[in-house]
Design a protein around this motif. Structure first.
Motif, mmCIF file in Angstrom:
data_model
loop_
_atom_site.group_PDB
_atom_site.id
_atom_site.type_symbol
_atom_site.label_atom_id
_atom_site.label_comp_id
_atom_site.label_asym_id
_atom_site.label_seq_id
_atom_site.Cartn_x
_atom_site.Cartn_y
_atom_site.Cartn_z
ATOM 1 N N GLY A 392 54.385 -6.461 20.953
ATOM 2 C CA GLY A 392 53.892 -7.791 21.263
ATOM 3 C C GLY A 392 54.853 -8.668 22.031
ATOM 4 O O GLY A 392 54.559 -9.845 22.270
ATOM 5 N N ILE A 393 56.012 -8.149 22.431
ATOM 6 C CA ILE A 393 57.010 -8.952 23.129
ATOM 7 C C ILE A 393 57.076 -8.533 24.582
ATOM 8 O O ILE A 393 57.371 -7.378 24.898
ATOM 9 C CB ILE A 393 58.410 -8.801 22.488
ATOM 10 C CG1 ILE A 393 58.344 -9.049 20.983
ATOM 11 C CG2 ILE A 393 59.405 -9.743 23.156
ATOM 12 C CD1 ILE A 393 57.936 -10.440 20.593
ATOM 13 N N GLU A 394 56.756 -9.444 25.459
ATOM 14 C CA GLU A 394 56.853 -9.173 26.893
ATOM 15 C C GLU A 394 58.111 -9.802 27.470
ATOM 16 O O GLU A 394 58.591 -10.810 26.940
ATOM 17 C CB GLU A 394 55.605 -9.708 27.618
ATOM 18 C CG GLU A 394 54.326 -8.990 27.253
ATOM 19 C CD GLU A 394 54.313 -7.512 27.639
ATOM 20 O OE1 GLU A 394 55.250 -7.043 28.325
ATOM 21 O OE2 GLU A 394 53.369 -6.825 27.237
ATOM 22 N N PRO A 395 58.675 -9.168 28.498
ATOM 23 C CA PRO A 395 58.128 -8.074 29.314
ATOM 24 C C PRO A 395 58.464 -6.686 28.812
ATOM 25 O O PRO A 395 58.275 -5.703 29.544
ATOM 26 C CB PRO A 395 58.799 -8.328 30.660
ATOM 27 C CG PRO A 395 60.147 -8.839 30.300
ATOM 28 C CD PRO A 395 59.938 -9.697 29.085
ATOM 29 N N TYR A 396 58.948 -6.560 27.571
ATOM 30 C CA TYR A 396 59.488 -5.286 27.105
ATOM 31 C C TYR A 396 58.429 -4.194 26.989
ATOM 32 O O TYR A 396 58.664 -3.039 27.383
ATOM 33 C CB TYR A 396 60.223 -5.506 25.773
ATOM 34 C CG TYR A 396 61.368 -6.469 25.954
ATOM 35 C CD1 TYR A 396 62.585 -6.037 26.468
ATOM 36 C CD2 TYR A 396 61.211 -7.828 25.685
ATOM 37 C CE1 TYR A 396 63.623 -6.922 26.688
ATOM 38 C CE2 TYR A 396 62.246 -8.722 25.900
ATOM 39 C CZ TYR A 396 63.448 -8.269 26.408
ATOM 40 O OH TYR A 396 64.469 -9.149 26.647
ATOM 41 N N VAL A 397 57.254 -4.524 26.469
ATOM 42 C CA VAL A 397 56.201 -3.522 26.327
ATOM 43 C C VAL A 397 55.701 -3.068 27.698
ATOM 44 O O VAL A 397 55.509 -1.864 27.937
ATOM 45 C CB VAL A 397 55.047 -4.076 25.477
ATOM 46 C CG1 VAL A 397 53.880 -3.092 25.452
ATOM 47 C CG2 VAL A 397 55.515 -4.369 24.050
ATOM 48 N N ALA A 398 55.531 -3.997 28.614
ATOM 49 C CA ALA A 398 55.056 -3.637 29.961
ATOM 50 C C ALA A 398 56.057 -2.725 30.673
ATOM 51 O O ALA A 398 55.674 -1.739 31.314
ATOM 52 C CB ALA A 398 54.808 -4.898 30.785
ATOM 53 N N VAL A 399 57.343 -3.033 30.558
ATOM 54 C CA VAL A 399 58.367 -2.201 31.191
ATOM 55 C C VAL A 399 58.392 -0.817 30.549
ATOM 56 O O VAL A 399 58.512 0.203 31.242
ATOM 57 C CB VAL A 399 59.744 -2.878 31.107
ATOM 58 C CG1 VAL A 399 60.844 -1.928 31.585
ATOM 59 C CG2 VAL A 399 59.764 -4.156 31.943
ATOM 60 N N ALA A 400 58.257 -0.744 29.227
ATOM 61 C CA ALA A 400 58.254 0.552 28.548
ATOM 62 C C ALA A 400 57.095 1.418 29.023
ATOM 63 O O ALA A 400 57.248 2.636 29.242
ATOM 64 C CB ALA A 400 58.184 0.349 27.033
ATOM 65 N N ASN A 401 55.932 0.830 29.191
ATOM 66 C CA ASN A 401 54.778 1.585 29.679
ATOM 67 C C ASN A 401 54.996 2.074 31.108
ATOM 68 O O ASN A 401 54.584 3.185 31.468
ATOM 69 C CB ASN A 401 53.517 0.723 29.602
ATOM 70 C CG ASN A 401 52.949 0.672 28.192
ATOM 71 O OD1 ASN A 401 52.664 1.698 27.579
ATOM 72 N ND2 ASN A 401 52.784 -0.521 27.656
ATOM 73 N N GLU A 402 55.665 1.270 31.916
ATOM 74 C CA GLU A 402 55.957 1.689 33.283
ATOM 75 C C GLU A 402 56.991 2.815 33.309
ATOM 76 O O GLU A 402 56.898 3.733 34.132
ATOM 77 C CB GLU A 402 56.450 0.498 34.108
ATOM 78 C CG GLU A 402 56.822 0.816 35.546
ATOM 79 C CD GLU A 402 55.671 1.336 36.388
ATOM 80 O OE1 GLU A 402 55.940 1.849 37.496
ATOM 81 O OE2 GLU A 402 54.496 1.229 35.958
ATOM 82 N N VAL A 403 57.973 2.770 32.415
ATOM 83 C CA VAL A 403 58.937 3.866 32.299
ATOM 84 C C VAL A 403 58.206 5.161 31.957
ATOM 85 O O VAL A 403 58.452 6.220 32.563
ATOM 86 C CB VAL A 403 60.000 3.545 31.231
ATOM 87 C CG1 VAL A 403 60.826 4.798 30.892
ATOM 88 C CG2 VAL A 403 60.922 2.436 31.711
ATOM 89 N N GLN A 404 57.298 5.086 31.002
ATOM 90 C CA GLN A 404 56.529 6.273 30.619
ATOM 91 C C GLN A 404 55.709 6.809 31.789
ATOM 92 O O GLN A 404 55.650 8.022 32.028
ATOM 93 C CB GLN A 404 55.616 5.923 29.438
ATOM 94 C CG GLN A 404 54.889 7.103 28.811
ATOM 95 C CD GLN A 404 53.539 7.391 29.457
ATOM 96 O OE1 GLN A 404 52.969 6.515 30.125
ATOM 97 N NE2 GLN A 404 53.048 8.598 29.281
ATOM 98 N N ARG A 405 55.103 5.906 32.551
ATOM 99 C CA ARG A 405 54.278 6.337 33.693
ATOM 100 C C ARG A 405 55.127 7.022 34.758
ATOM 101 O O ARG A 405 54.753 8.081 35.268
ATOM 102 C CB ARG A 405 53.563 5.122 34.293
ATOM 103 C CG ARG A 405 52.533 5.470 35.367
ATOM 104 C CD ARG A 405 52.030 4.233 36.088
ATOM 105 N NE ARG A 405 53.061 3.672 36.966
ATOM 106 C CZ ARG A 405 53.289 4.107 38.200
ATOM 107 N NH1 ARG A 405 52.571 5.114 38.705
ATOM 108 N NH2 ARG A 405 54.216 3.548 38.944
#
Length: 556
Positions: A392-405
């Motif tokens: 629930g803390i941005e931008p950390y979740v968005a960056v993590a998803n981009e790393v995975q992608r």
């Protein structure tokens, strides 16, 4: 009048009273010492914010946010505050003096004001120093504990109003300690312990404001003047922090329903604020937080123990894309972090990031991996990594998803693990070996609390095993330890070498070891209407609320 007549008459009186509208009970303040101001007489300033959700302990990584910084500066006492030039200044609202009073052992003596007390009338005293020291040296997931770990003992005299802090060795960064003291008499035995401290409320405060109402579901925090505050009272009667979407916050500024806004703006919000500025003379300022979004490649995780694997993964990632996604073309886009320790907005910052070296395919091959059917693997198992971020803390979740992608496009499997922040920093990132669910990559904040040497030691220093068999000291979040640079880190902490010289020796090793990839410094946008007077960006990393005592509305 006979007895029956008296009874009938009394019953009639009671019936009339029952039919009369009973006025509601008086509104009682939620914090002792706070006076309720009649609504028609309120001198009230409203600030629009992104969120007000709970977790307000400023000493934990899990609770870091603009709202935590704001409430800490308004409600909690500190030994030192940050001056306009970024230097520490003794807070005379709490202290009479603070000075080094001994060299062997290195001793700092704090003399507290006799009238400094919590909102429940308990004195601010030595036990508050002891509580914070003990928690900071023992608890996982705290912010930059290295300085606290140098303390050997804390003693007191004169009823706890004179506090003597004894260090194991000289510590020139001592002024960065004991900010945002907590009420030990209420927290030390409270249910849930440290993990629950300030989770959703403040049991006692000691600042110019007190909590009138803290309503997370409605997204509103109301602070009112603290009549038990022993110093100059604030100019405002009431300060309201109100959550809304960025579009709604800008609209509320346009209608003067909000007087100030502090938001982590994206490109759309910047455009809306620009349009607002064409209609009225608002003041717009970028306010950098002491927070750098960082991707950790954790040597403590079994799959990441090989520096060749860490380097390959670091080189696979498109850092520019991660920064663009995380900043959303907002103010943070101008604060790229190209150094491991010092944030971009801090004096003395210098980029140390070297040119990328090493072909990922070659590095993974040398580490024993082969690519089959588009996936990297070894010993019959695919290379799959766990990428963690605070839920629930941005931008950390968005960056993590981009790393995975990005990794998946290169044949490396991955799953994004989002757990509650307290669990992530206190449990998941404490795992050092073995389990399949160990975190391989973490997208987390790195905080600067004033002493960059403590940041260096806390983020990259080795764990010291206690000699007396006491509570083990948690390591850094990555589990990184390099004995070749540890002596330099320790010398920087004790002031034996200049920080600049220490960084010159240590940062090349950190880059070569591919332990972390700093991305950017988080920044908020401060928008102030003309009628909100004395509202500024504040001292570096202290935020605008550090000066809220002097805020006022024009004509009030």
């Amino acid at each position: 009048m006979g007895e029956r007549s008296v009874v009938v008459a009394l019953a009639a009186v009671l019936l009339v009273a029952a039919c009369t509208a009973t006025p509601p009970p008086p509104l009682v303040p939620s914090t002792p010492g706070m006076t309720v101001v009649p609504k028609e007489k309120q001198n009230e300033l409203v600030v629009g914010v992104d969120d007000v959700k709970g977790g307000y302990n400023p000493h934990t990584l899990a609770a870091q946010s603009a709202i935590t910084t704001a409430l800490s500066s308004l409600l909690l006492p500190s030994t030192f505050r940050t001056d306009a030039d970024g230097s520490p200044r003794v807070d005379l609202d709490l202290l009479v003096s603070a000075e080094v009073t001994g060299a062997d052992p290195y001793t700092v003596t704090y003399t507290l004001r006799r009238d400094a007390s919590w909102s429940d009338s308990a004195p601010i005293a030595a036990e508050d120093f002891v509580y914070l020291w003990q928690r900071m040296r023992e608890e996982p997931g705290v912010v930059n504990p290295a300085g606290y770990r140098l303390i050997d003992d804390i003693t007191s005299r004169e009823g706890g109003k004179v506090v003597e802090v004894v260090f194991a060795e000289p510590y020139p960064g001592w002024r960065s300690l004991f900010h945002d003291l907590l009420p030990a008499h209420l927290l030390k035995d409270a249910p849930g312990g440290w993990g629950a401290a300030l989770a959703d409320s403040f049991p006692a405060t000691a600042g110019p404001f007190a909590v009138r109402n803290l309503d997370q579901p409605r997204g509103e925090i109301i602070l009112e003047r603290n009549d038990r505050y022993w110093e100059q009272p604030p100019a405002l009667d009431r300060l309201v922090l109100r959550r809304a979407s960025q579009g709604d916050i800008v609209e509320a500024l346009d209608t003067s329903d909000n007087h100030v806004a502090l938001i982590r703006a994206d490109a759309i919000a910047l455009r809306d604020v620009d349009e607002l500025a064409k209609a009225q003379p608002v003041t717009v300022t970028t306010v950098p937080r002491p927070e750098v979004v960082t991707v950790l490649f954790r040597p403590a995780a079994p799959r990441m123990g090989d520096v060749r694997v860490r380097t390959a993964i670091s080189n696979i990632l498109d850092r520019d894309e991660l920064i663009a996604l995380g900043t959303r073309s907002g103010p943070s886009a101008h604060l790229r972090a190209d150094a491991q320790v010092t944030p971009p907005s801090k004096p003395g910052y210098a980029a140390t990031m070297p040119a990328e070296t090493g072909d990922p395919v070659q590095l993974l091959t040398e580490a024993g991996y082969t690519r089959t059917d588009g996936y990297w693997g070894r010993d019959g198992s695919r290379l799959e990594l766990t990428i963690a971020a605070p839920a629930g803390i941005e931008p950390y979740v968005a960056v993590a998803n981009e790393v995975q992608r990005q990794l998946s496009l290169s044949g490396i499997g991955g799953r994004v693990l989002t757990t509650q922040p307290n669990e992530l920093f206190a449990r998941d990132l404490g795992l050092t070996d073995g389990p399949d669910n160990a975190v391989d990559i973490a997208v987390v904040p790195r905080l600067d609390t004033g002493d960059s040497a403590a940041v260096l030691a806390s983020s990259f220093g080795c764990t010291t095993s206690p000699q007396d068999g006491g509570t083990p000291i948690p390591g850094n979040l990555s589990g990184f330890c390099d004995q070749s640079v540890q002596p330099v880190i320790e010398q920087a902490l004790s002031g034996e070498v200049l920080l600049s010289d220490a960084l010159a020796a240590v940062e090349p090793v950190l880059w070569q070891q591919a332990v972390s990839m700093p991305l950017f410094q988080v920044a908020d946008l401060l928008v102030v209407l003309p009628e909100a007077r004395e509202v500024t960006a504040g001292a570096p990393f202290a935020g605008p609320f550090g000066t809220a005592s002097s805020w006022r509305l024009e004509g009030r």
